[in-house]
Design a protein around this motif. Structure first.
Motif, PDB file in Angstrom:
ATOM      1  N   MET A 242       0.836  -1.191   0.000  1.00 10.07           N
ATOM      2  CA  MET A 242       0.000   0.000   0.000  1.00 10.07           C
ATOM      3  C   MET A 242       0.875   1.247   0.000  1.00 10.07           C
ATOM      4  O   MET A 242       1.976   1.259   0.531  1.00 10.07           O
ATOM      5  CB  MET A 242      -0.903   0.014   1.235  1.00 10.07           C
ATOM      6  N   VAL A 243       0.351   2.301  -0.610  1.00  7.84           N
ATOM      7  CA  VAL A 243       1.005   3.603  -0.606  1.00  7.84           C
ATOM      8  C   VAL A 243       0.099   4.576   0.136  1.00  7.84           C
ATOM      9  O   VAL A 243      -1.105   4.636  -0.127  1.00  7.84           O
ATOM     10  CB  VAL A 243       1.252   4.105  -2.043  1.00  7.84           C
ATOM     11  N   CYS A 244       0.678   5.318   1.066  1.00 11.14           N
ATOM     12  CA  CYS A 244      -0.077   6.289   1.862  1.00 11.14           C
ATOM     13  C   CYS A 244       0.447   7.695   1.593  1.00 11.14           C
ATOM     14  O   CYS A 244       1.656   7.919   1.645  1.00 11.14           O
ATOM     15  CB  CYS A 244       0.032   5.992   3.352  1.00 11.14           C
ATOM     16  N   LYS A 245      -0.455   8.607   1.317  1.00 17.20           N
ATOM     17  CA  LYS A 245      -0.099  10.012   1.200  1.00 17.20           C
ATOM     18  C   LYS A 245      -0.561  10.716   2.457  1.00 17.20           C
ATOM     19  O   LYS A 245      -1.742  10.663   2.818  1.00 17.20           O
ATOM     20  CB  LYS A 245      -0.776  10.638  -0.029  1.00 17.20           C
ATOM     21  N   THR A 246       0.384  11.372   3.144  1.00 15.78           N
ATOM     22  CA  THR A 246       0.075  11.988   4.427  1.00 15.78           C
ATOM     23  C   THR A 246       0.344  13.485   4.393  1.00 15.78           C
ATOM     24  O   THR A 246       1.160  13.976   3.610  1.00 15.78           O
ATOM     25  CB  THR A 246       0.912  11.363   5.555  1.00 15.78           C
ATOM     26  N   GLU A 247      -0.347  14.210   5.261  1.00 15.80           N
ATOM     27  CA  GLU A 247      -0.098  15.628   5.462  1.00 15.80           C
ATOM     28  C   GLU A 247       1.104  15.776   6.395  1.00 15.80           C
ATOM     29  O   GLU A 247       1.089  15.285   7.525  1.00 15.80           O
ATOM     30  CB  GLU A 247      -1.330  16.308   6.068  1.00 15.80           C
TER      31      GLU A 247
ATOM     32  N   ILE B 210      -3.449  10.912   7.307  1.00 15.27           N
ATOM     33  CA  ILE B 210      -3.438  10.189   6.036  1.00 15.27           C
ATOM     34  C   ILE B 210      -4.495  10.771   5.117  1.00 15.27           C
ATOM     35  O   ILE B 210      -5.675  10.805   5.449  1.00 15.27           O
ATOM     36  CB  ILE B 210      -3.691   8.689   6.261  1.00 15.27           C
TER      37      ILE B 210
ATOM     38  N   ARG C 279      -4.793   9.855   1.611  1.00 20.94           N
ATOM     39  CA  ARG C 279      -5.317   8.819   0.712  1.00 20.94           C
ATOM     40  C   ARG C 279      -4.382   7.616   0.739  1.00 20.94           C
ATOM     41  O   ARG C 279      -3.213   7.737   1.094  1.00 20.94           O
ATOM     42  CB  ARG C 279      -5.468   9.347  -0.712  1.00 20.94           C
ATOM     43  N   THR C 280      -4.904   6.473   0.356  1.00 19.15           N
ATOM     44  CA  THR C 280      -4.114   5.250   0.216  1.00 19.15           C
ATOM     45  C   THR C 280      -4.544   4.549  -1.055  1.00 19.15           C
ATOM     46  O   THR C 280      -5.691   4.684  -1.496  1.00 19.15           O
ATOM     47  CB  THR C 280      -4.310   4.301   1.414  1.00 19.15           C
TER      48      THR C 280
ATOM     49  N   SER D 183      -3.449   0.765  -3.528  1.00 17.26           N
ATOM     50  CA  SER D 183      -2.637  -0.436  -3.686  1.00 17.26           C
ATOM     51  C   SER D 183      -1.878  -0.371  -4.997  1.00 17.26           C
ATOM     52  O   SER D 183      -2.451  -0.077  -6.049  1.00 17.26           O
ATOM     53  CB  SER D 183      -3.527  -1.681  -3.660  1.00 17.26           C
TER      54      SER D 183
ATOM     55  N   ASN E 254      -3.332   8.845  -9.065  1.00 18.27           N
ATOM     56  CA  ASN E 254      -2.787   7.528  -8.659  1.00 18.27           C
ATOM     57  C   ASN E 254      -2.912   6.465  -9.735  1.00 18.27           C
ATOM     58  O   ASN E 254      -2.905   5.268  -9.436  1.00 18.27           O
ATOM     59  CB  ASN E 254      -3.472   7.034  -7.377  1.00 18.27           C
TER      60      ASN E 254
END
Length: 269
Positions: free
Chosen positions: A1-6, A12, A14-15, A17, A50
């Motif tokens: 999984m890829v997580c985009k965080t502030e 988090i 968005r995430t 696969s 994405n």
């Protein structure tokens, strides 16, 4: 999984696969438009929606280090235990595309950096590629284009090892280009406790050997038996040199101050 965080809050955003296997490496292009990930296979994604943009054949092993070229037109990768750097062209419609160029090394790479330059009055881009290998050697490639890199033998930058704990070069960056086939790089070498940072002028085709500086580093030594108020007034300084720096990275045992209540008062030592 890829997580985009502030970054400021850690929230988090968005995430999604990307692979069925664990991701071993990822990087973002300098303009923030592309995100490349690898789990053996290599895939670049759009940072906006994405969506997968391409699919490369990748490596038979996990990718250890990865970097975009400065203009985002190529991706540089190196797998665990592999003694080469693969260069992949972005923006093509072909699926399962192979590498455009492979740069050979004597040992596996642990870090990759690159810089591109456009000649005056020409749209042709020149490529400068840097790689740090496991034994502490820094390789430097220069080519008028990607195909020109294939036949080039890279010069090396090495560092003298004065003591047993020295690691050679363990970090480097291309800082700028002075003229064609020449530029500046910053190298980090010697000890993790007392690293040396040196700005090196690189002229393609010439090997360079760095000698560690003999200047001692001054570190504060605090007396834990005095109060914080007294500690602010009196501070001792000790010189950290090569004779006493080798053991400085070892973990220190936890000490209990006199009179401090311990958790297990009922137990005897």
């Amino acid at each position: 999984m890829v997580c985009k965080t502030e970054a400021s809050t850690g929230m988090i955003l968005r995430t999604f696969s990307a692979f069925s296997k664990a991701i071993s490496s990822l990087c973002v292009s300098s303009d923030g438009k592309m995100l490349a990930m690898a789990a053996g296979q290599l895939k670049p994604f759009s940072c906006y929606d994405n969506k997968k943009m391409q699919k490369f054949s990748g490596h038979p092993v996990g990718v250890r280090c990865m970097a975009f070229t400065e203009d985002g037109s190529y991706i540089l990768t190196s797998g665990v235990g592999e003694r080469h750097i693969a260069i992949w062209k972005t923006g093509l419609a072909d699926q399962n595309q192979g590498a455009n160029c492979v740069l050979s090394m004597n040992h596996p790479a642990i870090f990759i950096d690159s810089k591109t330059e456009t000649g005056i009055g020409s749209d042709q881009k020149r490529f400068y590629i840097l790689a740090v290998s496991e034994p502490g050697l820094c390789y430097f490639w220069y080519g008028a284009d990607i195909t020109d890199l294939r036949d080039k033998k890279p010069p090396k930058v090495s560092a003298a090892r004065v003591s047993k704990g020295d690691l050679g070069i363990f970090g480097a960056r291309i800082q700028g280009v002075v003229k064609e086939a020449s530029g500046h790089m910053v190298a980090t070498y010697s000890s993790l406790v007392k690293p040396c940072f040196e700005r090196v002028s690189r002229c393609y085709g010439v090997d360079v050997r760095l000698e560690p500086a003999q200047v001692e580093a001054l570190l504060p030594m605090l007396d834990h038996s005095v109060s914080q108020k007294s500690r602010d007034v009196k501070t001792q300084v000790t010189a950290l040199n090569r004779t006493n720096a080798e053991d400085a990275i070892l973990p220190l045992p936890k000490l209990y101050a006199p009179g401090k209540k311990r958790k297990h008062d009922g137990l005897t030592d």
